[in-house]
Scaffold this motif. Structure first.
Motif, PDB file in Angstrom:
ATOM      1  N   SER A 118       0.814  -1.220   0.000  1.00  0.00           N
ATOM      2  CA  SER A 118       0.000   0.000   0.000  1.00  0.00           C
ATOM      3  C   SER A 118       0.845   1.267   0.000  1.00  0.00           C
ATOM      4  N   ARG A 119       1.852   1.302   0.881  1.00  0.00           N
ATOM      5  CA  ARG A 119       2.668   2.519   0.991  1.00  0.00           C
ATOM      6  C   ARG A 119       3.497   2.748  -0.280  1.00  0.00           C
ATOM      7  N   ALA A 120       3.995   1.664  -0.857  1.00  0.00           N
ATOM      8  CA  ALA A 120       4.832   1.794  -2.052  1.00  0.00           C
ATOM      9  C   ALA A 120       4.021   2.160  -3.285  1.00  0.00           C
ATOM     10  N   LEU A 121       2.754   1.762  -3.318  1.00  0.00           N
ATOM     11  CA  LEU A 121       1.937   2.015  -4.505  1.00  0.00           C
ATOM     12  C   LEU A 121       1.830   3.500  -4.832  1.00  0.00           C
ATOM     13  N   ALA A 122       1.693   4.324  -3.816  1.00  0.00           N
ATOM     14  CA  ALA A 122       1.517   5.757  -4.054  1.00  0.00           C
ATOM     15  C   ALA A 122       2.725   6.383  -4.724  1.00  0.00           C
ATOM     16  N   ALA A 123       3.889   5.777  -4.539  1.00  0.00           N
ATOM     17  CA  ALA A 123       5.121   6.374  -5.064  1.00  0.00           C
ATOM     18  C   ALA A 123       5.457   5.935  -6.480  1.00  0.00           C
ATOM     19  N   VAL A 124       4.747   4.920  -7.022  1.00  0.00           N
ATOM     20  CA  VAL A 124       5.157   4.367  -8.317  1.00  0.00           C
ATOM     21  C   VAL A 124       4.392   4.953  -9.493  1.00  0.00           C
ATOM     22  N   VAL A 125       3.316   5.682  -9.215  1.00  0.00           N
ATOM     23  CA  VAL A 125       2.539   6.257 -10.308  1.00  0.00           C
ATOM     24  C   VAL A 125       3.270   7.480 -10.839  1.00  0.00           C
ATOM     25  N   GLY A 126       3.483   7.482 -12.139  1.00  0.00           N
ATOM     26  CA  GLY A 126       4.207   8.602 -12.741  1.00  0.00           C
ATOM     27  C   GLY A 126       3.800   8.779 -14.182  1.00  0.00           C
ATOM     28  N   ARG A 127       4.710   9.302 -14.985  1.00  0.00           N
ATOM     29  CA  ARG A 127       4.447   9.556 -16.401  1.00  0.00           C
ATOM     30  C   ARG A 127       4.122   8.245 -17.117  1.00  0.00           C
ATOM     31  N   PRO A 128       3.092   8.251 -17.982  1.00  0.00           N
ATOM     32  CA  PRO A 128       2.765   7.035 -18.737  1.00  0.00           C
ATOM     33  C   PRO A 128       3.922   6.611 -19.632  1.00  0.00           C
ATOM     34  N   VAL A 129       4.083   5.307 -19.787  1.00  0.00           N
ATOM     35  CA  VAL A 129       5.108   4.750 -20.672  1.00  0.00           C
ATOM     36  C   VAL A 129       4.468   4.434 -22.013  1.00  0.00           C
ATOM     37  N   LEU A 130       5.135   4.818 -23.102  1.00  0.00           N
ATOM     38  CA  LEU A 130       4.588   4.665 -24.447  1.00  0.00           C
ATOM     39  C   LEU A 130       5.388   3.658 -25.260  1.00  0.00           C
ATOM     40  N   TYR A 131       4.829   3.244 -26.400  1.00  0.00           N
ATOM     41  CA  TYR A 131       5.504   2.293 -27.272  1.00  0.00           C
ATOM     42  C   TYR A 131       6.867   2.826 -27.694  1.00  0.00           C
ATOM     43  N   GLY A 132       7.827   1.937 -27.747  1.00  0.00           N
ATOM     44  CA  GLY A 132       9.162   2.292 -28.208  1.00  0.00           C
ATOM     45  C   GLY A 132      10.111   2.720 -27.117  1.00  0.00           C
ATOM     46  N   GLU A 133       9.609   2.916 -25.896  1.00  0.00           N
ATOM     47  CA  GLU A 133      10.487   3.293 -24.798  1.00  0.00           C
ATOM     48  C   GLU A 133      11.189   2.047 -24.243  1.00  0.00           C
ATOM     49  N   PRO A 134      12.260   2.215 -23.463  1.00  0.00           N
ATOM     50  CA  PRO A 134      12.941   1.055 -22.862  1.00  0.00           C
ATOM     51  C   PRO A 134      11.958   0.182 -22.108  1.00  0.00           C
ATOM     52  N   VAL A 135      12.088  -1.140 -22.276  1.00  0.00           N
ATOM     53  CA  VAL A 135      11.095  -2.052 -21.721  1.00  0.00           C
ATOM     54  C   VAL A 135      11.348  -2.379 -20.248  1.00  0.00           C
ATOM     55  N   ILE A 136      12.556  -2.088 -19.752  1.00  0.00           N
ATOM     56  CA  ILE A 136      12.867  -2.329 -18.349  1.00  0.00           C
ATOM     57  C   ILE A 136      12.960  -0.995 -17.624  1.00  0.00           C
ATOM     58  N   ASP A 137      12.234  -0.865 -16.536  1.00  0.00           N
ATOM     59  CA  ASP A 137      12.270   0.353 -15.746  1.00  0.00           C
ATOM     60  C   ASP A 137      13.692   0.615 -15.253  1.00  0.00           C
ATOM     61  N   ARG A 138      14.118   1.865 -15.316  1.00  0.00           N
ATOM     62  CA  ARG A 138      15.510   2.203 -15.030  1.00  0.00           C
ATOM     63  C   ARG A 138      15.930   1.807 -13.615  1.00  0.00           C
ATOM     64  N   GLY A 139      15.090   2.073 -12.644  1.00  0.00           N
ATOM     65  CA  GLY A 139      15.440   1.750 -11.262  1.00  0.00           C
ATOM     66  C   GLY A 139      15.558   0.252 -11.040  1.00  0.00           C
ATOM     67  N   LEU A 140      14.593  -0.513 -11.579  1.00  0.00           N
ATOM     68  CA  LEU A 140      14.643  -1.963 -11.439  1.00  0.00           C
ATOM     69  C   LEU A 140      15.838  -2.532 -12.182  1.00  0.00           C
ATOM     70  N   ASP A 141      16.153  -1.972 -13.330  1.00  0.00           N
ATOM     71  CA  ASP A 141      17.295  -2.430 -14.118  1.00  0.00           C
ATOM     72  C   ASP A 141      18.585  -2.337 -13.302  1.00  0.00           C
ATOM     73  N   ALA A 142      18.807  -1.205 -12.668  1.00  0.00           N
ATOM     74  CA  ALA A 142      20.038  -1.004 -11.896  1.00  0.00           C
ATOM     75  C   ALA A 142      20.079  -1.948 -10.685  1.00  0.00           C
ATOM     76  N   TRP A 143      18.957  -2.064  -9.976  1.00  0.00           N
ATOM     77  CA  TRP A 143      18.926  -2.916  -8.780  1.00  0.00           C
ATOM     78  C   TRP A 143      19.128  -4.378  -9.159  1.00  0.00           C
ATOM     79  N   ALA A 144      18.415  -4.837 -10.207  1.00  0.00           N
ATOM     80  CA  ALA A 144      18.480  -6.240 -10.603  1.00  0.00           C
ATOM     81  C   ALA A 144      19.829  -6.597 -11.228  1.00  0.00           C
ATOM     82  N   THR A 145      20.460  -5.662 -11.900  1.00  0.00           N
ATOM     83  CA  THR A 145      21.784  -5.933 -12.472  1.00  0.00           C
ATOM     84  C   THR A 145      22.775  -6.275 -11.370  1.00  0.00           C
ATOM     85  N   ALA A 146      22.716  -5.538 -10.279  1.00  0.00           N
ATOM     86  CA  ALA A 146      23.601  -5.835  -9.144  1.00  0.00           C
ATOM     87  C   ALA A 146      23.203  -7.140  -8.462  1.00  0.00           C
ATOM     88  N   TRP A 147      21.901  -7.375  -8.316  1.00  0.00           N
ATOM     89  CA  TRP A 147      21.403  -8.559  -7.611  1.00  0.00           C
ATOM     90  C   TRP A 147      21.770  -9.855  -8.339  1.00  0.00           C
TER      91      TRP A 147
END
Length: 455
Positions: A118-147
């Motif tokens: 619930s608390r995290a949900l409010a922080a994730v809503v942002g600009r809509p993502v459109l066709y042709g944009e990077p398919v992996i979210d930038r923040g998740l990409d960086a975290w998962a690359t290290a993980w």
């Protein structure tokens, strides 16, 4: 319409089947099944007889019947021959629908231990993502690359792909590598989802036995000798046994795979952050085709249908192409929510508590079983793998009479008949009183099944 009955095989059944290759013969039989010319239970012609009539090698008919079996259209009945199969749904993880019994075969995590988003949900809503944009979210990409990067050999180059869960990733990885009837090495006993994915994909499962240290060396060596083009392995918290690869076993398996660098190795590290065991990989420094898959379902909840795959660049490119015709990307809202939770130290503390809870409750239940003379493998994971002196199906029947719905081990097997005397139980959410009652009821069920067998 020809209604084929059990018993003797009418000549017209064989005469109506045509083809000169395995694919053509299988397609001919499939058409007759789809048109209703062959009813459920209809006996197909013996392999030798059909091969002689069609003027083909016996192995061609064997391959055709195998294709149909993998598609779920026919089933072998030993001396009863090969028969047209009815619509029988494959076993799945989760609750049994419509049962009034206490379900102890679900494989589910405890909902009370899944982080509240619930608390995290409010922080994730942002600009809509459109066709042709990077398919992996930038923040998740960086975290998962290290993980995932810390789990792989530093010499291995990899790219990330995000899919709708581990099963989706494995399905797409296999489909971009294999063609129909290609052999795939699977652990035996095997995780239900992987087994179903391979069978429904039309691939040929090759059983690799599992012991207390994971996938066996002799089993993998035999599978590679049989020509498998992919290996699916669970490095820790193997489902259903709970086994995890030891450092020695992992090194031995890497040595075997060193001579097969282009065989696709898929590691399904489904338990990852919850695991009490260190991660030991089959993927060696020089391996060319690999994928490490980590989903978030066990610790963030099954409804968080998201998995992250680290694979070699060529496999990642092919996997991305497999995504492009349909679901081009996993929702960025889901990706951002996943990242927000995984980047939260409080959530990680909760995951550690959940890990300790599952291990503690499973150990306690195994101790209760030991008091009744029943052996169980706890290992790592959500379940307990219980050894039985009699067949699991008979014990399950007796447990149902006592109010319990258990999962028999034969649902997980490919070739190892020993699993037919096993139960996989999910007991971590039982109260102390219910756990004691289940242990007592299981002992009584074993005794009743044994007496029924003797009688």
């Amino acid at each position: 319409m020809l209604n084929v009955v059990h018993g003797d095989i009418p000549d017209e059944t064989s005469d109506a089947i045509g083809g000169g290759s395995a694919n053509e013969i299988a397609a001919s039989i499939r058409r007759r099944i789809e048109r209703g010319d062959l009813d459920t239970g209809a006996v197909l012609p013996p392999v030798r007889a059909l091969a002689e009539r069609l003027g083909v090698n016996r192995n061609t008919v064997v391959a055709a019947y195998r294709q149909l079996a993998q598609a779920g259209l026919v089933a072998s009945r030993g001396r009863g021959g090969t028969v047209v199969a009815g619509a029988a749904p494959a076993p799945q993880e989760g609750f049994a629908q419509g049962s009034v019994l206490r379900d102890i075969g679900t494989g589910n995590p405890d909902p009370d231990l899944i982080p509240d988003p619930s608390r995290a949900l409010a922080a994730v809503v942002g600009r809509p993502v459109l066709y042709g944009e990077p398919v992996i979210d930038r923040g998740l990409d960086a975290w998962a690359t290290a993980w995932l990067g810390e789990a792989l050999d530093p010499a291995l180059a990899f790219r990330l792909t995000v899919t709708s869960g581990a099963s989706d990733a494995i399905d797409r990885l296999l489909s971009q590598t294999l063609t129909r009837d290609d052999p795939v090495a699977l652990e035996d006993p095997c995780f239900l989802s992987s087994l179903n994915t391979v069978r429904l994909g039309g691939y040929r499962p090759v059983a690799v036995p599992v012991d207390a240290e994971g996938m066996t060396v002799a089993g993998l060596r035999a599978a590679l000798a049989a020509g498998v083009r992919a290996v699916v392995c669970t490095p820790r918290a193997q489902n259903p046994t709970g086994a995890s690869l030891s450092p020695r076993r992992a090194a031995e398996l890497r040595e075997v795979l060193a001579d097969h660098p282009y065989v696709l190795v898929i590691e399904d590290d489904h338990y990852s952050l919850l695991s009490t065991q260190p991660y030991h990989s089959l993927i060696g420094t020089g391996h060319r085709r690999f994928a490490l898959v980590r989903s978030v379902s066990k610790f963030l909840g099954p409804d968080m249908c998201l998995a992250i795959t680290a694979s070699d660049p060529d496999t990642a490119e092919r996997l991305a192409l497999r995504l492009s015709p349909g679901t081009t990307w996993v929702s960025h809202l889901l990706q951002r929510l996943t990242h927000a939770l995984l980047a939260d130290d409080t959530v990680h503390a909760g995951i550690r508590r959940a890990s300790a809870h599952y291990a503690r409750r499973n150990d306690a239940f195994a101790a209760l079983l030991a008091e009744h003379g029943i052996d169980a493998d706890v290992g790592d994971g959500l379940n307990v793998w219980v050894a039985l002196p009699v067949g699991a199906r008979a014990v399950c029947e007796q447990l149902m009479r006592r109010g319990w719905l258990a999962r028999p081990g034969d649902e997980f097997i490919l070739a190892d008949t020993g699993a037919a005397r096993r139960l996989r139980l999910t007991v971590h959410d039982l109260s102390d009183a219910d756990a004691r009652r289940l242990a007592s009821d299981l002992a009584a069920a074993i005794e009743a099944a044994d007496l029924k067998k003797a009688g």
